[in-house]
Design a protein around this motif. Structure first.
Motif, PDB file in Angstrom:
ATOM      1  N   HIS A   1       0.790  -1.319   0.023  1.00 19.32           N
ATOM      2  CA  HIS A   1       0.057  -0.030   0.179  1.00 19.32           C
ATOM      3  C   HIS A   1       0.876   1.086   0.091  1.00 19.32           C
ATOM      4  O   HIS A   1       0.653   2.094  -0.590  1.00 19.32           O
ATOM      5  CB  HIS A   1      -0.819   0.073   1.038  1.00 19.32           C
ATOM      6  CG  HIS A   1      -1.896   0.980   1.242  1.00 19.32           C
ATOM      7  ND1 HIS A   1      -3.206   0.597   0.799  1.00 19.32           N
ATOM      8  CD2 HIS A   1      -1.940   2.213   1.509  1.00 19.32           C
ATOM      9  CE1 HIS A   1      -3.804   1.848   0.649  1.00 19.32           C
ATOM     10  NE2 HIS A   1      -3.107   3.014   1.338  1.00 19.32           N
TER      11      HIS A   1
ATOM     12  N   GLN B   1       2.472   1.701  -3.544  1.00 15.90           N
ATOM     13  CA  GLN B   1       1.541   2.251  -4.431  1.00 15.90           C
ATOM     14  C   GLN B   1       1.499   3.683  -4.213  1.00 15.90           C
ATOM     15  O   GLN B   1       1.533   4.519  -5.228  1.00 15.90           O
ATOM     16  CB  GLN B   1       0.122   1.704  -4.092  1.00 15.90           C
ATOM     17  CG  GLN B   1      -1.052   2.775  -4.892  1.00 15.90           C
ATOM     18  CD  GLN B   1      -2.190   2.302  -4.099  1.00 15.90           C
ATOM     19  OE1 GLN B   1      -3.294   2.397  -4.613  1.00 15.90           O
ATOM     20  NE2 GLN B   1      -2.460   2.141  -2.881  1.00 15.90           N
TER      21      GLN B   1
ATOM     22  N   LEU C   1       3.155   6.243  -7.300  1.00 19.60           N
ATOM     23  CA  LEU C   1       2.217   7.294  -7.846  1.00 19.60           C
ATOM     24  C   LEU C   1       2.870   8.651  -7.664  1.00 19.60           C
ATOM     25  O   LEU C   1       2.789   9.520  -8.926  1.00 19.60           O
ATOM     26  CB  LEU C   1       0.885   7.447  -7.290  1.00 19.60           C
ATOM     27  CG  LEU C   1      -0.014   6.308  -7.434  1.00 19.60           C
ATOM     28  CD1 LEU C   1      -1.335   6.135  -6.582  1.00 19.60           C
ATOM     29  CD2 LEU C   1      -0.834   6.275  -9.185  1.00 19.60           C
TER      30      LEU C   1
ATOM     31  N   SER D   1      -2.840   9.285  -4.849  1.00 21.23           N
ATOM     32  CA  SER D   1      -1.887   9.251  -3.835  1.00 21.23           C
ATOM     33  C   SER D   1      -2.369   9.668  -2.414  1.00 21.23           C
ATOM     34  O   SER D   1      -2.004   9.111  -1.276  1.00 21.23           O
ATOM     35  CB  SER D   1      -0.670   9.752  -4.389  1.00 21.23           C
ATOM     36  OG  SER D   1       0.419   9.778  -3.274  1.00 21.23           O
TER      37      SER D   1
ATOM     38  N   GLN E   1      -5.063   7.598  -1.130  1.00 22.56           N
ATOM     39  CA  GLN E   1      -4.682   6.362  -0.363  1.00 22.56           C
ATOM     40  C   GLN E   1      -3.764   6.531   0.670  1.00 22.56           C
ATOM     41  O   GLN E   1      -3.787   5.880   1.693  1.00 22.56           O
ATOM     42  CB  GLN E   1      -3.953   5.345  -1.549  1.00 22.56           C
ATOM     43  CG  GLN E   1      -4.599   5.099  -2.636  1.00 22.56           C
ATOM     44  CD  GLN E   1      -5.894   4.135  -1.969  1.00 22.56           C
ATOM     45  OE1 GLN E   1      -5.505   3.322  -1.235  1.00 22.56           O
ATOM     46  NE2 GLN E   1      -7.014   4.364  -2.600  1.00 22.56           N
TER      47      GLN E   1
ATOM     48  N   TRP F   1     -10.361  -1.140  -2.516  1.00 16.58           N
ATOM     49  CA  TRP F   1      -9.531  -0.108  -2.903  1.00 16.58           C
ATOM     50  C   TRP F   1      -9.819   1.310  -2.759  1.00 16.58           C
ATOM     51  O   TRP F   1      -9.346   2.003  -2.174  1.00 16.58           O
ATOM     52  CB  TRP F   1      -8.926  -0.510  -4.175  1.00 16.58           C
ATOM     53  CG  TRP F   1      -7.894   0.603  -4.605  1.00 16.58           C
ATOM     54  CD1 TRP F   1      -6.618   0.485  -4.297  1.00 16.58           C
ATOM     55  CD2 TRP F   1      -8.185   1.882  -5.447  1.00 16.58           C
ATOM     56  NE1 TRP F   1      -5.966   1.645  -4.890  1.00 16.58           N
ATOM     57  CE2 TRP F   1      -6.831   2.354  -5.665  1.00 16.58           C
ATOM     58  CE3 TRP F   1      -9.130   2.254  -6.101  1.00 16.58           C
ATOM     59  CZ2 TRP F   1      -6.768   3.527  -6.235  1.00 16.58           C
ATOM     60  CZ3 TRP F   1      -9.166   3.410  -6.865  1.00 16.58           C
ATOM     61  CH2 TRP F   1      -7.987   3.976  -6.885  1.00 16.58           C
TER      62      TRP F   1
END
Length: 449
Positions: free
Chosen positions: A176, A179, A183, A211, A214, A372
């Motif tokens: 996570h 990710q 980004l 980004s 998240q 997600w």
């Protein structure tokens, strides 16, 4: 392991035969379970010291007497049949005084267990606060609460602990975080290679919005102490993610939750991130002299200026930051409110932990995209019941929670995502019309007088 609550497991009657008894397990002196729910802490708990208090002569009190101590200046709590006077300690409570004021004069066993993953530490704070215990004839909780529901919920928690549902998969959270970083690097690479034209700026704004959203979900995980076993590692990660990767930490302390529908449209969609989170955070950090947090937040802006300043300049980089926040606001506002606004939020009734969470929240259907897009906040019921549980385990827990709800006739609300978003709009419009109608009625009554 899947088991319905209506079933009767073999062996010792537990959903997991070898699970260790925790809160609420009732035993007689000979160690056998008590059927009527009026008993002491299990011998095993006393032996392992999880809730073992100093061996001294304690007074015994009834629920009627304990419930008198429910004022802001006089607060007693009951945890696992032990009575604690937290009046003088409330201002030092890490979670704040308000939560203790809400729980004063009540059994808070399940709420206490839900919020404190490290019992060895909190046990040190509890010892000097212990003053009394319930008389043996009294039930474990107030008489208005359903003892079988409370016991079944505590049995569910013991089951989940035996299934290791409170253990985090660090690989999940590493991916996570990866990710988020990928980004951000991709956004920088795009503007470095293609320049800072309008189309590229819009494209990298979308990348940075994903980004940042998240990052918010990751800081939510660390804030709930659901990644690392040690709280200090969660706190450190929380500061890094919240203040460096994603600026926005402190919340407005007081909100009239009965009017949250209107707040959603007045400030929620367009201003949730750039004003409610960012500017309000800055104000709170300055007023309360949170210098460490200010330093972390400064690193957020420094990173953006170093990364994008050469392409956009200082003013252009600030515009980029708040463009991303503006785009992020509807996403976060809808995700965080879809499980709350359509549900009941009112004065706090004295209900058991499970019932209190049931009326205030609902779920959104599971799918890879939904998980997600919402940071697993589509499992809001499970999150409320077990706030320190790592979110990647919610989908395994949900069937057992649903089974418990079915056994006791509780409504387990699970909606499609678009319906959940639509309910926000519908409930907001209905409340707005009701408020207008009330104001017109009050104005008419005033003219008559």
């Amino acid at each position: 392991m899947m088991m319905k609550f209506e079933e009767k497991p073999e062996g010792n009657g537990s959903l997991v035969e070898k699970s260790e008894p925790f809160l609420g397990k009732k035993h007689q002196a000979d160690g056998k379970p008590v059927a009527n729910g009026k008993a002491e802490v299990s011998e095993r708990q006393e032996a392992n010291g999880k809730y073992d208090m100093p061996r001294k002569s304690l007074k015994t009190y009834s629920w009627h007497e304990i419930q008198r101590h429910n004022q802001e200046t006089d607060q007693w709590l009951v945890i696992n049949r032990k009575v604690y006077d937290v009046t003088g300690w409330a201002d030092r409570h890490p979670g704040g005084r308000r939560v203790l004021t809400h729980c004063a004069g009540e059994d808070t066993t399940d709420a206490f267990r839900a919020m404190h993953p490290n019992l060895d530490i909190v046990r040190l704070y509890l010892k000097p606060l212990l003053i009394e215990e319930l008389v043996p004839e009294e039930p474990n909780q107030e008489r208005n609460k359903n003892p079988q529901l409370v016991e079944d919920f505590q049995e569910l928690r013991r089951t989940l602990e035996a299934m290791n549902m409170f253990n985090a998969n660090l690989g999940f959270f590493f991916l996570h975080l990866a990710q988020i970083l990928i980004l951000e690097v991709l956004a920088w690479a795009m503007v470095w290679h293609f320049g800072s034209g309008w189309l590229i700026t819009i494209f990298i704004s979308c990348l940075l919005t994903v980004s940042q959203a998240q990052s918010l979900f990751l800081q939510h995980d660390t804030g709930h102490l659901s990644i690392f076993k040690k709280s200090r590692w969660n706190h450190l990660m929380h500061k890094f993610v919240t203040c460096h990767l994603k600026y926005g930490k402190k919340k407005i302390k007081y909100i009239d939750y009965e009017k949250q529908h209107l707040y959603f449209y007045m400030i929620g969609l367009p201003l949730f991130m750039p004003v409610y989170i960012n500017l309000k955070s800055m104000q709170v950090m300055y007023l309360w002299r949170y210098w460490e947090d200010i330093a972390w937040v400064s690193s957020f802006y420094m990173r953006y200026f170093i990364t994008f300043g050469r392409f956009y300049g200082i003013l252009g980089t600030m515009v980029l930051i708040y463009l991303v926040k503006f785009l992020e606001s509807p996403w976060i506002a809808y995700v965080t409110q879809m499980s709350h606004i359509p549900m009941k939020m009112s004065g706090e009734e004295n209900n058991d932990w499970l019932s209190t969470q049931v009326v205030a929240t609902c779920n959104v259907e599971q799918s890879f995209f939904n998980d997600w897009f919402t940071g697993h906040l589509n499992f809001q019921i499970e999150h409320h019941l077990f706030p320190t549980m790592p979110r990647h385990n919610y989908h395994q827990v949900a069937p057992l929670v649903r089974s418990l709800f079915a056994k006791h006739g509780l409504q387990y609300v699970n909606k499609p995502m678009l319906k959940a978003f639509g309910d926000i709009v519908r409930d907001s419009e209905v409340l707005f019309l009701l408020i207008l109608e009330k104001r017109n009625s009050d104005a008419l009554e005033y003219r008559r007088e």
